[in-house]
Design a protein around this motif. Sequence first.
Motif, mmCIF file in Angstrom:
data_model
loop_
_atom_site.group_PDB
_atom_site.id
_atom_site.type_symbol
_atom_site.label_atom_id
_atom_site.label_comp_id
_atom_site.label_asym_id
_atom_site.label_seq_id
_atom_site.Cartn_x
_atom_site.Cartn_y
_atom_site.Cartn_z
ATOM 1 N N PHE A 1 0.832 -1.213 0.000
ATOM 2 C CA PHE A 1 0.000 0.000 0.000
ATOM 3 C C PHE A 1 0.862 1.258 0.000
ATOM 4 O O PHE A 1 0.518 2.255 -0.646
ATOM 5 N N GLU A 2 1.967 1.234 0.721
ATOM 6 C CA GLU A 2 2.845 2.412 0.756
ATOM 7 C C GLU A 2 3.377 2.763 -0.632
ATOM 8 O O GLU A 2 3.673 3.920 -0.912
ATOM 9 N N ARG A 3 3.459 1.764 -1.510
ATOM 10 C CA ARG A 3 3.907 2.008 -2.883
ATOM 11 C C ARG A 3 2.731 2.139 -3.850
ATOM 12 O O ARG A 3 2.928 2.127 -5.072
ATOM 13 N N GLY A 4 1.518 2.216 -3.300
ATOM 14 C CA GLY A 4 0.335 2.393 -4.141
ATOM 15 C C GLY A 4 -0.078 1.137 -4.878
ATOM 16 O O GLY A 4 -0.823 1.200 -5.858
ATOM 17 N N LYS A 5 0.412 -0.022 -4.406
ATOM 18 C CA LYS A 5 0.071 -1.286 -5.056
ATOM 19 C C LYS A 5 -1.117 -1.930 -4.348
ATOM 20 O O LYS A 5 -1.219 -1.882 -3.118
ATOM 21 N N SER A 6 -1.996 -2.540 -5.120
ATOM 22 C CA SER A 6 -3.178 -3.178 -4.564
ATOM 23 C C SER A 6 -2.832 -4.562 -4.032
ATOM 24 O O SER A 6 -1.836 -5.173 -4.437
ATOM 25 N N VAL A 7 -3.679 -5.055 -3.118
ATOM 26 C CA VAL A 7 -3.448 -6.355 -2.481
ATOM 27 C C VAL A 7 -4.738 -7.159 -2.484
ATOM 28 O O VAL A 7 -5.805 -6.635 -2.182
ATOM 29 N N ILE A 8 -4.620 -8.442 -2.831
ATOM 30 C CA ILE A 8 -5.703 -9.375 -2.550
ATOM 31 C C ILE A 8 -5.101 -10.505 -1.721
ATOM 32 O O ILE A 8 -3.973 -10.934 -1.956
ATOM 33 N N THR A 9 -5.860 -10.940 -0.717
ATOM 34 C CA THR A 9 -5.309 -11.898 0.231
ATOM 35 C C THR A 9 -6.394 -12.787 0.801
ATOM 36 O O THR A 9 -7.579 -12.408 0.816
ATOM 37 N N THR A 10 -5.994 -13.960 1.267
ATOM 38 C CA THR A 10 -6.897 -14.830 2.020
ATOM 39 C C THR A 10 -6.434 -14.932 3.472
ATOM 40 O O THR A 10 -7.015 -15.693 4.249
ATOM 41 N N ASN A 11 -5.418 -14.189 3.838
ATOM 42 C CA ASN A 11 -4.913 -14.228 5.206
ATOM 43 C C ASN A 11 -5.800 -13.412 6.139
ATOM 44 O O ASN A 11 -6.033 -12.217 5.904
ATOM 45 N N LYS A 12 -6.248 -14.046 7.221
ATOM 46 C CA LYS A 12 -7.141 -13.377 8.160
ATOM 47 C C LYS A 12 -6.426 -12.305 8.985
ATOM 48 O O LYS A 12 -7.027 -11.299 9.362
ATOM 49 N N GLY A 13 -5.156 -12.534 9.297
ATOM 50 C CA GLY A 13 -4.438 -11.666 10.219
ATOM 51 C C GLY A 13 -4.509 -10.175 9.911
ATOM 52 O O GLY A 13 -4.870 -9.377 10.786
ATOM 53 N N PRO A 14 -4.176 -9.750 8.682
ATOM 54 C CA PRO A 14 -4.206 -8.312 8.401
ATOM 55 C C PRO A 14 -5.577 -7.667 8.617
ATOM 56 O O PRO A 14 -5.661 -6.527 9.076
ATOM 57 N N VAL A 15 -6.648 -8.399 8.303
ATOM 58 C CA VAL A 15 -7.996 -7.825 8.430
ATOM 59 C C VAL A 15 -8.473 -7.879 9.878
ATOM 60 O O VAL A 15 -9.089 -6.937 10.383
ATOM 61 N N ALA A 16 -8.164 -8.979 10.569
ATOM 62 C CA ALA A 16 -8.613 -9.128 11.951
ATOM 63 C C ALA A 16 -7.826 -8.253 12.911
ATOM 64 O O ALA A 16 -8.367 -7.760 13.903
ATOM 65 N N LEU A 17 -6.542 -8.028 12.611
ATOM 66 C CA LEU A 17 -5.664 -7.365 13.580
ATOM 67 C C LEU A 17 -5.265 -5.945 13.204
ATOM 68 O O LEU A 17 -4.857 -5.182 14.077
ATOM 69 N N ALA A 18 -5.338 -5.592 11.925
ATOM 70 C CA ALA A 18 -4.840 -4.267 11.519
ATOM 71 C C ALA A 18 -5.751 -3.621 10.473
ATOM 72 O O ALA A 18 -5.279 -2.866 9.623
ATOM 73 N N ALA B 1 -12.738 -19.000 14.420
ATOM 74 C CA ALA B 1 -14.025 -18.306 14.305
ATOM 75 C C ALA B 1 -13.958 -16.917 14.927
ATOM 76 O O ALA B 1 -14.610 -15.979 14.459
ATOM 77 N N ARG B 2 -13.156 -16.760 15.980
ATOM 78 C CA ARG B 2 -13.040 -15.447 16.628
ATOM 79 C C ARG B 2 -12.383 -14.428 15.694
ATOM 80 O O ARG B 2 -12.817 -13.270 15.628
ATOM 81 N N TYR B 3 -11.340 -14.847 14.958
ATOM 82 C CA TYR B 3 -10.729 -13.922 14.002
ATOM 83 C C TYR B 3 -11.739 -13.516 12.927
ATOM 84 O O TYR B 3 -11.778 -12.359 12.492
ATOM 85 N N LYS B 4 -12.557 -14.469 12.502
ATOM 86 C CA LYS B 4 -13.568 -14.163 11.488
ATOM 87 C C LYS B 4 -14.639 -13.225 12.040
ATOM 88 O O LYS B 4 -15.120 -12.339 11.331
ATOM 89 N N ALA B 5 -14.991 -13.395 13.312
ATOM 90 C CA ALA B 5 -15.944 -12.472 13.949
ATOM 91 C C ALA B 5 -15.360 -11.061 13.997
ATOM 92 O O ALA B 5 -16.078 -10.067 13.795
ATOM 93 N N ALA B 6 -14.052 -10.962 14.252
ATOM 94 C CA ALA B 6 -13.398 -9.643 14.268
ATOM 95 C C ALA B 6 -13.434 -9.001 12.885
ATOM 96 O O ALA B 6 -13.659 -7.785 12.752
ATOM 97 N N ILE B 7 -13.236 -9.809 11.838
ATOM 98 C CA ILE B 7 -13.295 -9.282 10.468
ATOM 99 C C ILE B 7 -14.699 -8.772 10.162
ATOM 100 O O ILE B 7 -14.884 -7.663 9.625
ATOM 101 N N LEU B 8 -15.721 -9.547 10.514
ATOM 102 C CA LEU B 8 -17.107 -9.129 10.277
ATOM 103 C C LEU B 8 -17.434 -7.852 11.039
ATOM 104 O O LEU B 8 -18.109 -6.960 10.527
#
Length: 346
Positions: free
Chosen positions: A119-136, A226-233
């Motif tokens: 993102f800092e370089r203006g590049k787009s990201v697609i991911t299936t990793n829960k961590g970035p969405v649940a935690l940041a 399931a808790r990480y997914k609840a955080a994403i929702l």
Amino acid sequence: MPTKIAFIGFGGVGQTLAELLSKQREDLSEKYGLNYEVVAVSDVMKGAVYQPKGLNINRLLETVKETGNVEKYPDEEGLIKGWDSFDTINKSNANVIVEVTFTDVKTGQPAIDHCRAAFERGKSVITTNKGPVALAYRELAQLAEEKGAFWGFEGTVMSGTPALRMPITTLIGNNIYEIKGILNGTTNYILTEMEKGKSYEKALKKAQELGYAEADPTSDVEGYDARYKAAILSNYIMEAPLAAEDIPCEGISSMTEEQVQEALKNKKKWRLIARVKKDGKEVTASVKPELLDADDPLAGVTGATNAILYECDLAGPIMLTGAGAGLVETGYSLLIDLIHFGKGGQ
């Protein structure tokens, strides 16, 4: 101008997306105007290769299957080998980063740092990793917006079943005041087997034999997945910055066959339910086994299937069911995001 794709991580999910891109190139171009080149792969185990003009996807896949090392890709003019993930993100001409590394879900790393660097370089990201969405989520979403980058993470909750895009797009105009769901197929499979008379231990062993459960099933059976997914929702659908560790969580590891059979006698069923609820401006969430009436729509969800129910003020209850895992399904979730990127992030 074609979309230029770099894979950060090239395990089963990344390779499945590459196969889909190879097989469906003509359809994706004709139906959605999506034209693309895979220009780079960087994998901590399989090595790295970068070709600014585009790699031959079939040759890349053949190389990995035959040798396990992308650096065995045939040498050609302009080819660069050996870059690490950050070199690939920062130095390649890719404008979409497919982030599918093995990531520690407790810390979200290295996926969070990969997303931030892109993102800092203006590049787009697609991911299936829960961590970035649940935690940041807040930090990364704001950075992506500031830099004009697209961030797709459809596969983080129910794999290829569109649990995130559907409420945002198809159910637009509704106030969604509660979300509840069976968001972990492993635990649902175990509970279904216990309903057939198996003990928890035997049901878990069968889940492991079938590949539903890991050798260490803690994340699934204790409810952490399931808790990480609840955080994403909560963060994405409800726009409430709940941290995963602040969501009360109870798993199914202490449940007994007797409990499950007693519930059946009383025309009820146990299910591990992730719940996110909005009351005015307050949003709360929980993950725990719940005793459901037999006629509850979630009670009828059996085996490794996932399901999610949105309580809407206008449309009423809307339920979505589907596979919550699987290589093809998860690869497809990345393809969904790639198509939406190609349509301008709509």
